[in-house]
Design a protein around this motif. Structure first.
Motif, PDB file in Angstrom:
ATOM      1  N   ARG A 123       2.282  -6.865 -15.315  1.00  0.00           N
ATOM      2  CA  ARG A 123       1.707  -6.030 -16.582  1.00  0.00           C
ATOM      3  C   ARG A 123       0.556  -5.109 -16.184  1.00  0.00           C
ATOM      4  NH1 ARG A 123       1.067  -9.353 -22.112  1.00  0.00           N
ATOM      5  NH2 ARG A 123      -0.342 -10.650 -20.756  1.00  0.00           N
ATOM      6  N   SER A 124       0.078  -5.380 -15.033  1.00  0.00           N
ATOM      7  CA  SER A 124      -1.272  -4.615 -14.845  1.00  0.00           C
ATOM      8  C   SER A 124      -1.390  -4.826 -13.145  1.00  0.00           C
ATOM      9  CB  SER A 124      -2.407  -5.528 -15.332  1.00  0.00           C
ATOM     10  OG  SER A 124      -2.554  -6.494 -14.674  1.00  0.00           O
ATOM     11  N   GLU A 125      -2.407  -3.651 -12.994  1.00  0.00           N
ATOM     12  CA  GLU A 125      -2.732  -3.530 -11.222  1.00  0.00           C
ATOM     13  C   GLU A 125      -3.265  -4.893 -11.032  1.00  0.00           C
ATOM     14  OE1 GLU A 125      -5.035  -0.186 -10.427  1.00  0.00           O
ATOM     15  OE2 GLU A 125      -3.532   1.178 -11.559  1.00  0.00           O
ATOM     16  N   ALA A 126      -4.048  -5.704 -11.878  1.00  0.00           N
ATOM     17  CA  ALA A 126      -4.760  -6.685 -11.416  1.00  0.00           C
ATOM     18  C   ALA A 126      -3.403  -7.956 -10.888  1.00  0.00           C
ATOM     19  CB  ALA A 126      -5.637  -7.207 -12.227  1.00  0.00           C
ATOM     20  N   SER A 127      -2.489  -7.872 -11.727  1.00  0.00           N
ATOM     21  CA  SER A 127      -1.512  -8.902 -11.547  1.00  0.00           C
ATOM     22  C   SER A 127      -0.609  -8.284 -10.391  1.00  0.00           C
ATOM     23  CB  SER A 127      -0.488  -8.950 -12.816  1.00  0.00           C
ATOM     24  OG  SER A 127      -1.258  -9.577 -13.768  1.00  0.00           O
ATOM     25  N   ASP A 128      -0.483  -7.037 -10.173  1.00  0.00           N
ATOM     26  CA  ASP A 128       0.457  -6.323  -8.770  1.00  0.00           C
ATOM     27  C   ASP A 128      -0.489  -7.040  -7.818  1.00  0.00           C
ATOM     28  OD1 ASP A 128       1.731  -4.946 -10.495  1.00  0.00           O
ATOM     29  OD2 ASP A 128       0.686  -2.812 -10.014  1.00  0.00           O
ATOM     30  N   ALA A 129      -2.051  -6.727  -7.714  1.00  0.00           N
ATOM     31  CA  ALA A 129      -2.581  -7.259  -6.693  1.00  0.00           C
ATOM     32  C   ALA A 129      -2.618  -8.693  -6.318  1.00  0.00           C
ATOM     33  CB  ALA A 129      -4.045  -7.016  -6.772  1.00  0.00           C
ATOM     34  N   LYS A 130      -2.430  -9.464  -7.184  1.00  0.00           N
ATOM     35  CA  LYS A 130      -2.502 -11.042  -7.123  1.00  0.00           C
ATOM     36  C   LYS A 130      -0.993 -11.429  -6.619  1.00  0.00           C
ATOM     37  CE  LYS A 130      -3.304 -15.161  -9.909  1.00  0.00           C
ATOM     38  NZ  LYS A 130      -3.797 -15.644 -11.266  1.00  0.00           N
ATOM     39  N   LEU A 131      -0.085 -10.718  -7.110  1.00  0.00           N
ATOM     40  CA  LEU A 131       1.432 -11.102  -6.715  1.00  0.00           C
ATOM     41  C   LEU A 131       1.638 -10.645  -5.272  1.00  0.00           C
ATOM     42  CD1 LEU A 131       2.974 -10.028 -10.070  1.00  0.00           C
ATOM     43  CD2 LEU A 131       3.120 -12.369  -8.912  1.00  0.00           C
ATOM     44  N   ARG A 132       1.076  -9.115  -4.880  1.00  0.00           N
ATOM     45  CA  ARG A 132       1.187  -8.887  -3.457  1.00  0.00           C
ATOM     46  C   ARG A 132       0.539  -9.860  -2.393  1.00  0.00           C
ATOM     47  NH1 ARG A 132       0.195  -3.698  -5.415  1.00  0.00           N
ATOM     48  NH2 ARG A 132       2.067  -2.615  -5.609  1.00  0.00           N
ATOM     49  N   ASP A 133      -0.779 -10.401  -2.908  1.00  0.00           N
ATOM     50  CA  ASP A 133      -1.330 -11.242  -2.004  1.00  0.00           C
ATOM     51  C   ASP A 133      -0.695 -12.795  -2.004  1.00  0.00           C
ATOM     52  OD1 ASP A 133      -3.553  -9.823  -1.918  1.00  0.00           O
ATOM     53  OD2 ASP A 133      -4.752 -10.880  -3.160  1.00  0.00           O
ATOM     54  N   ALA A 188       4.681 -11.681  -3.067  1.00  0.00           N
ATOM     55  CA  ALA A 188       5.801 -11.078  -3.942  1.00  0.00           C
ATOM     56  C   ALA A 188       5.617  -9.636  -4.105  1.00  0.00           C
ATOM     57  CB  ALA A 188       5.624 -11.937  -5.167  1.00  0.00           C
ATOM     58  N   SER A 189       6.743  -9.095  -4.580  1.00  0.00           N
ATOM     59  CA  SER A 189       6.947  -7.733  -4.884  1.00  0.00           C
ATOM     60  C   SER A 189       6.523  -7.479  -6.465  1.00  0.00           C
ATOM     61  CB  SER A 189       8.264  -7.031  -4.371  1.00  0.00           C
ATOM     62  OG  SER A 189       8.311  -7.201  -3.059  1.00  0.00           O
ATOM     63  N   PRO A 190       5.616  -6.943  -6.924  1.00  0.00           N
ATOM     64  CA  PRO A 190       5.381  -6.752  -8.222  1.00  0.00           C
ATOM     65  C   PRO A 190       6.401  -5.608  -8.841  1.00  0.00           C
ATOM     66  CG  PRO A 190       3.541  -5.899  -7.309  1.00  0.00           C
ATOM     67  CD  PRO A 190       4.306  -6.187  -6.087  1.00  0.00           C
ATOM     68  N   VAL A 191       6.784  -5.682 -10.100  1.00  0.00           N
ATOM     69  CA  VAL A 191       7.543  -4.840 -10.528  1.00  0.00           C
ATOM     70  C   VAL A 191       7.042  -4.654 -12.097  1.00  0.00           C
ATOM     71  CG1 VAL A 191       9.866  -4.291 -11.759  1.00  0.00           C
ATOM     72  CG2 VAL A 191       9.688  -5.185  -9.569  1.00  0.00           C
ATOM     73  N   ARG A 192       6.649  -3.258 -12.525  1.00  0.00           N
ATOM     74  CA  ARG A 192       5.977  -3.033 -13.867  1.00  0.00           C
ATOM     75  C   ARG A 192       6.589  -3.279 -15.000  1.00  0.00           C
ATOM     76  NH1 ARG A 192       1.027  -0.995 -14.104  1.00  0.00           N
ATOM     77  NH2 ARG A 192       0.594  -2.147 -12.443  1.00  0.00           N
ATOM     78  N   GLY A 193       6.188  -4.135 -15.673  1.00  0.00           N
ATOM     79  CA  GLY A 193       7.155  -4.224 -17.158  1.00  0.00           C
ATOM     80  C   GLY A 193       6.470  -5.349 -18.113  1.00  0.00           C
ATOM     81  N   ASP A 194       7.049  -5.452 -18.896  1.00  0.00           N
ATOM     82  CA  ASP A 194       6.759  -6.961 -19.762  1.00  0.00           C
ATOM     83  C   ASP A 194       7.976  -7.060 -20.559  1.00  0.00           C
ATOM     84  OD1 ASP A 194       7.022  -5.199 -22.225  1.00  0.00           O
ATOM     85  OD2 ASP A 194       4.914  -4.786 -22.101  1.00  0.00           O
TER      86      ASP A 194
END
Ligand SMILES: NC(=O)c1ccc[n+]([C@@H]2O[C@H](COP(=O)([O-])OP(=O)(O)OC[C@H]3O[C@@H](n4cnc5c(N)ncnc54)[C@H](OP(=O)(O)O)[C@@H]3O)[C@@H](O)[C@H]2O)c1
Length: 314
Positions: free
Chosen positions: A34-44, A47-53
């Motif tokens: 849901r956010s850039e912070a979660s994107d970064a956490k998932l990439r670390d 995983a590949s983040p996909v934006r949505g909720d």
């Protein structure tokens, strides 16, 4: 070729451990974010983040359709415990149904997240299991597990992991919330006698169970993620009190509901003695937690958390 997994809630406390272990097991993981912070956490985590909720239904259907396995662990109530159960159920069910649309007719696996609190306490205080009756007045049941199981009629395999209400460890989760609340209030509260017993599971063990279910779970089955089932709410408050150097305090249920809201008051008042035997026997799940919840609070990862809370309260 490696199997692909799509997970909702993968940036959360439990979900991020599932992602970490899934990647270590060789899965390719895509995760809702849901956010850039979660994107970064998932990439670390790899995983590949996909934006949505849970309301971006097209994204959920599309990503589920690309995956071999879907794990649903996001819950709209996370972070908003004042949300009504009706609203919670509505958002979660719509999201789950959208995921199922991507899987229908494929015989792929959908793993639902349920809770051992769905099951009514045994009238004689004995352990319950996955076949025990549910609370007649529903309590925490928003119908998510029944909805998930109905996806089998659409040609989807479905399993449910029923989490213990106290997933603990690594200084996070409900224990962190209750420690923070107690530090603010200056006392560690339990309801009435605090005699109700609760179930617990270490976050790493819970995450490992999801991966075992992904490998070996039988469609239509629920599996309790439970390590201990004899800890009382009062013992938990006493452990918080010890580590925060605060007194304990008993309050009647009605006062708890006014002060903390219905969700938390009920959470603190329901007996839950679910057994984790089925997952051990059928899936070979072996919880590896070195400390039970009380020891983890008083001598483990929550010691530092409590120290910081004490410092900020001073
Ligand atoms: N922790 C426990 O002790 C415990 C015990 C029993 C059951 N459970 C259940 O386990 C699940 C996860 O718990 P947790 O402790 O890992 O929670 P958490 O740390 O709060 O994580 C919740 C996750 O769900 C995502 N999320 C929340 N609302 C969402 C929405 N509307 N749309 C999409 N994503 C959303 C969050 O995304 P963001 O990162 O963007 O916030 C996060 O990834 C929940 O279903 C919870 O009810 C937890």
């Amino acid at each position: 070729m490696s199997k692909s997994l799509f997970i909702t809630g993968g940036s959360g406390y439990i979900g991020s451990k599932i992602v970490e272990f899934a990647i270590a097991d060789g899965y390719t993981v895509t995760a809702l974010s849901r956010s850039e912070a979660s994107d970064a956490k998932l990439r670390d985590l790899g995983a590949s983040p996909v934006r949505g909720d849970l309301t971006t239904l097209d994204v959920l259907t599309r990503e589920a359709a690309k995956a071999d396995i879907v794990i649903s662990i996001a819950d709209s109530i996370a972070g908003d415990y004042g949300m009504s159960q009706e609203e919670r159920g509505r958002i979660n069910s719509a999201g789950m149904s959208a995921l199922s649309e991507g899987l229908k007719g494929t015989n792929k696996l959908f793993i639902n997240t349920g809770g051992s609190l769905l099951v009514a306490a045994d009238p004689d205080g004995k352990e319950t299991d996955e076949s025990s009756p549910l609370w007649p007045d529903k309590q925490f049941d928003t119908g998510g597990e029944r909805l998930a199981m109905s996806f089998q009629e659409k040609g989807i395999r479905v399993c449910s992991v029923r989490l213990a209400p106290y997933v603990y460890g690594r200084g996070g989760s409900g224990v962190l919330l209750f420690l923070s609340g107690a530090a603010k209030a200056g006392a560690c509260t339990y309801v009435d006698e605090g005699a109700v017993r609760v179930t617990t599971v270490h976050v790493d063990d819970a995450a490992r169970l999801y991966l075992l279910v992904a490998q070996k779970g039988r469609s239509g089955e629920a599996y309790n993620a439970v390590f201990e089932n004899n800890v009382t709410q009062r013992q938990l408050s006493e452990a918080y009190a010890k580590v925060l150097d605060l007194p304990t305090r008993s309050i009647p249920y009605d006062a708890a509901e006014s002060a903390m809201g219905k969700f938390i008051a009920r959470f603190l008042s329901l007996e839950n003695r679910a057994s984790g035997a089925k997952a051990r026997k059928e899936l070979g799940w072996e919880p590896k937690a070195e400390k039970g919840i009380l020891e983890e609070i008083t001598t483990g990862s929550y010691v530092k958390v409590a120290e910081n809370l004490r410092k900020s309260a001073a």
